[in-house]
Design an enzyme around this catalytic site. Structure first.
Site, PDB file in Angstrom:
ATOM      1  N   GLU A  44       0.861  -1.179   0.000  1.00 46.12           N
ATOM      2  CA  GLU A  44       0.000   0.000   0.000  1.00 46.12           C
ATOM      3  C   GLU A  44       0.896   1.226   0.000  1.00 46.12           C
ATOM      4  O   GLU A  44       1.648   1.452   0.951  1.00 46.12           O
ATOM      5  CB  GLU A  44      -0.926   0.022   1.221  1.00 46.12           C
ATOM      6  CG  GLU A  44      -1.880   1.212   1.206  1.00 46.12           C
ATOM      7  CD  GLU A  44      -2.695   1.363   2.484  1.00 46.12           C
ATOM      8  OE1 GLU A  44      -3.689   2.102   2.451  1.00 46.12           O
ATOM      9  OE2 GLU A  44      -2.324   0.756   3.503  1.00 46.12           O
ATOM     10  N   ASP A  69       4.933   4.741   3.647  1.00 43.85           N
ATOM     11  CA  ASP A  69       4.602   6.155   3.802  1.00 43.85           C
ATOM     12  C   ASP A  69       5.886   6.948   3.953  1.00 43.85           C
ATOM     13  O   ASP A  69       6.901   6.410   4.437  1.00 43.85           O
ATOM     14  CB  ASP A  69       3.688   6.386   5.011  1.00 43.85           C
ATOM     15  CG  ASP A  69       2.766   7.584   4.786  1.00 43.85           C
ATOM     16  OD1 ASP A  69       1.571   7.369   4.496  1.00 43.85           O
ATOM     17  OD2 ASP A  69       3.242   8.731   4.883  1.00 43.85           O
ATOM     18  N   ASP A  96       9.803   6.968  -0.120  1.00 40.86           N
ATOM     19  CA  ASP A  96       9.032   7.717  -1.100  1.00 40.86           C
ATOM     20  C   ASP A  96       8.462   6.752  -2.140  1.00 40.86           C
ATOM     21  O   ASP A  96       9.189   5.921  -2.692  1.00 40.86           O
ATOM     22  CB  ASP A  96       9.951   8.745  -1.775  1.00 40.86           C
ATOM     23  CG  ASP A  96       9.194   9.732  -2.646  1.00 40.86           C
ATOM     24  OD1 ASP A  96       8.087   9.399  -3.110  1.00 40.86           O
ATOM     25  OD2 ASP A  96       9.715  10.841  -2.868  1.00 40.86           O
ATOM     26  N   ASP A 118      -3.308  11.907  -1.957  1.00 38.64           N
ATOM     27  CA  ASP A 118      -3.432  13.357  -2.071  1.00 38.64           C
ATOM     28  C   ASP A 118      -3.840  13.698  -3.504  1.00 38.64           C
ATOM     29  O   ASP A 118      -3.162  13.308  -4.455  1.00 38.64           O
ATOM     30  CB  ASP A 118      -2.098  14.023  -1.744  1.00 38.64           C
ATOM     31  CG  ASP A 118      -2.210  15.530  -1.544  1.00 38.64           C
ATOM     32  OD1 ASP A 118      -3.041  16.164  -2.229  1.00 38.64           O
ATOM     33  OD2 ASP A 118      -1.467  16.076  -0.705  1.00 38.64           O
ATOM     34  N   LYS A 122      -4.262  21.134  -8.300  1.00 37.79           N
ATOM     35  CA  LYS A 122      -3.763  22.136  -9.238  1.00 37.79           C
ATOM     36  C   LYS A 122      -3.012  21.453 -10.387  1.00 37.79           C
ATOM     37  O   LYS A 122      -2.236  20.525 -10.175  1.00 37.79           O
ATOM     38  CB  LYS A 122      -2.845  23.121  -8.527  1.00 37.79           C
ATOM     39  CG  LYS A 122      -3.561  23.981  -7.495  1.00 37.79           C
ATOM     40  CD  LYS A 122      -2.617  24.985  -6.854  1.00 37.79           C
ATOM     41  CE  LYS A 122      -3.360  25.848  -5.836  1.00 37.79           C
ATOM     42  NZ  LYS A 122      -2.457  26.828  -5.185  1.00 37.79           N
ATOM     43  N   THR A 191     -10.145   2.555   5.212  1.00 39.52           N
ATOM     44  CA  THR A 191      -9.074   3.361   5.770  1.00 39.52           C
ATOM     45  C   THR A 191      -9.684   4.339   6.761  1.00 39.52           C
ATOM     46  O   THR A 191     -10.905   4.481   6.861  1.00 39.52           O
ATOM     47  CB  THR A 191      -8.345   4.158   4.670  1.00 39.52           C
ATOM     48  OG1 THR A 191      -9.179   5.242   4.246  1.00 39.52           O
ATOM     49  CG2 THR A 191      -7.999   3.279   3.476  1.00 39.52           C
ATOM     50  N   GLU A 192      -8.822   5.066   7.483  1.00 40.28           N
ATOM     51  CA  GLU A 192      -9.324   6.086   8.409  1.00 40.28           C
ATOM     52  C   GLU A 192     -10.111   7.157   7.666  1.00 40.28           C
ATOM     53  O   GLU A 192     -11.195   7.570   8.094  1.00 40.28           O
ATOM     54  CB  GLU A 192      -8.166   6.747   9.165  1.00 40.28           C
ATOM     55  CG  GLU A 192      -7.401   5.824  10.095  1.00 40.28           C
ATOM     56  CD  GLU A 192      -6.277   5.078   9.403  1.00 40.28           C
ATOM     57  OE1 GLU A 192      -5.605   4.282  10.077  1.00 40.28           O
ATOM     58  OE2 GLU A 192      -6.078   5.282   8.181  1.00 40.28           O
ATOM     59  N   TYR A 193      -9.563   7.609   6.537  1.00 38.44           N
ATOM     60  CA  TYR A 193     -10.244   8.622   5.731  1.00 38.44           C
ATOM     61  C   TYR A 193     -11.576   8.102   5.201  1.00 38.44           C
ATOM     62  O   TYR A 193     -12.575   8.819   5.189  1.00 38.44           O
ATOM     63  CB  TYR A 193      -9.364   9.040   4.554  1.00 38.44           C
ATOM     64  CG  TYR A 193      -8.435  10.198   4.827  1.00 38.44           C
ATOM     65  CD1 TYR A 193      -8.831  11.260   5.626  1.00 38.44           C
ATOM     66  CD2 TYR A 193      -7.166  10.237   4.262  1.00 38.44           C
ATOM     67  CE1 TYR A 193      -7.988  12.317   5.874  1.00 38.44           C
ATOM     68  CE2 TYR A 193      -6.300  11.294   4.499  1.00 38.44           C
ATOM     69  CZ  TYR A 193      -6.721  12.347   5.303  1.00 38.44           C
ATOM     70  OH  TYR A 193      -5.877  13.395   5.539  1.00 38.44           O
TER      71      TYR A 193
END
Length: 211
Positions: A44, A69, A96, A118, A122, A191-193
């Site tokens: 993940e 992460d 990364d 994320d 933009k 997930t938490e989100y």
């Protein structure tokens, strides 16, 4: 996922080398030795606080999971969940996601998850999106032929962008969910989100794409 800097986070990671691989370059090509079995390896990218990777590991003990992460504090919270679960089939990496070929050989990973990445809305930040073509180049190298990416998000713009990005790259869209929680999909681990957003009534999108 951005959180405040957690005091002692680095030491927490360093003190748990069984779960946190501190020299991941040395693990390249050796992941089955590290896990001590020949089970499939799922990673993940952007593991957040670890709810998904821990939940999946507990449900599927015959699969090895690696949570990745780049944020020290975030990964330290994921480590908390891993330690609480005592799941034997999880490892964590503080690296990364754009440099995965430094840590995995060609075809070493069987499946890759991207959850609530994320969106970088933009246009000038397009290259930072985890479904941008340069990231897909990296994923393709570490996945086997016809390897899969499973992607979830609440962000419609990012989801639409990702469907186009996958298609333009030549990937096949195996399955697409425009409202995951209203579907008959079984075995979803949140997930938490995801839990936070779905409780607010937001639609969750999901796609399985194949190289």
């Amino acid at each position: 996922m951005r959180v405040r800097k957690r005091k002692g986070a680095e030491e927490h990671l360093e003190n748990n080398p069984h779960y946190v691989i501190l020299n991941p370059e040395e693990a390249k090509g050796r992941w089955h030795d590290i896990f001590g079995n020949d089970n499939p390896i799922h990673i993940e990218v952007g593991s957040g606080k670890g709810a998904f990777i821990t939940g999946m590991a507990l449900k599927n003990l015959n699969i090895n999971y690696i949570g990745i992460d780049i944020q020290v504090s975030v990964l330290s919270y994921a480590l908390d969940k891993v330690l609480e679960s005592q799941a034997p089939n999880i490892r964590l990496l503080l690296v990364d996601g754009s440099a995965l070929t430094n840590y995995f050989t060609d075809g070493e990973v069987d499946l890759l998850y991207l959850n609530f990445s994320d969106p970088w809305p933009k246009k000038k930040h397009e290259k930072r999106r985890l479904t941008y073509k340069s990231f897909l180049d990296t994923y393709k190298k570490i996945l086997p032929e016809h390897g899969e990416i499973h992607f979830k998000t609440d962000n419609r713009g990012l989801f639409e962008y990702s469907l186009v990005s996958f298609s333009q790259y030549g990937m096949a869209l195996k399955q697409v969910w425009l409202d995951l929680h209203a579907s008959d999909f079984e075995g979803n681990v949140m997930t938490e989100y995801e839990e936070k957003f779905s409780n607010k009534g937001q639609v969750i999108y999901r796609v399985e794409a194949t190289f």
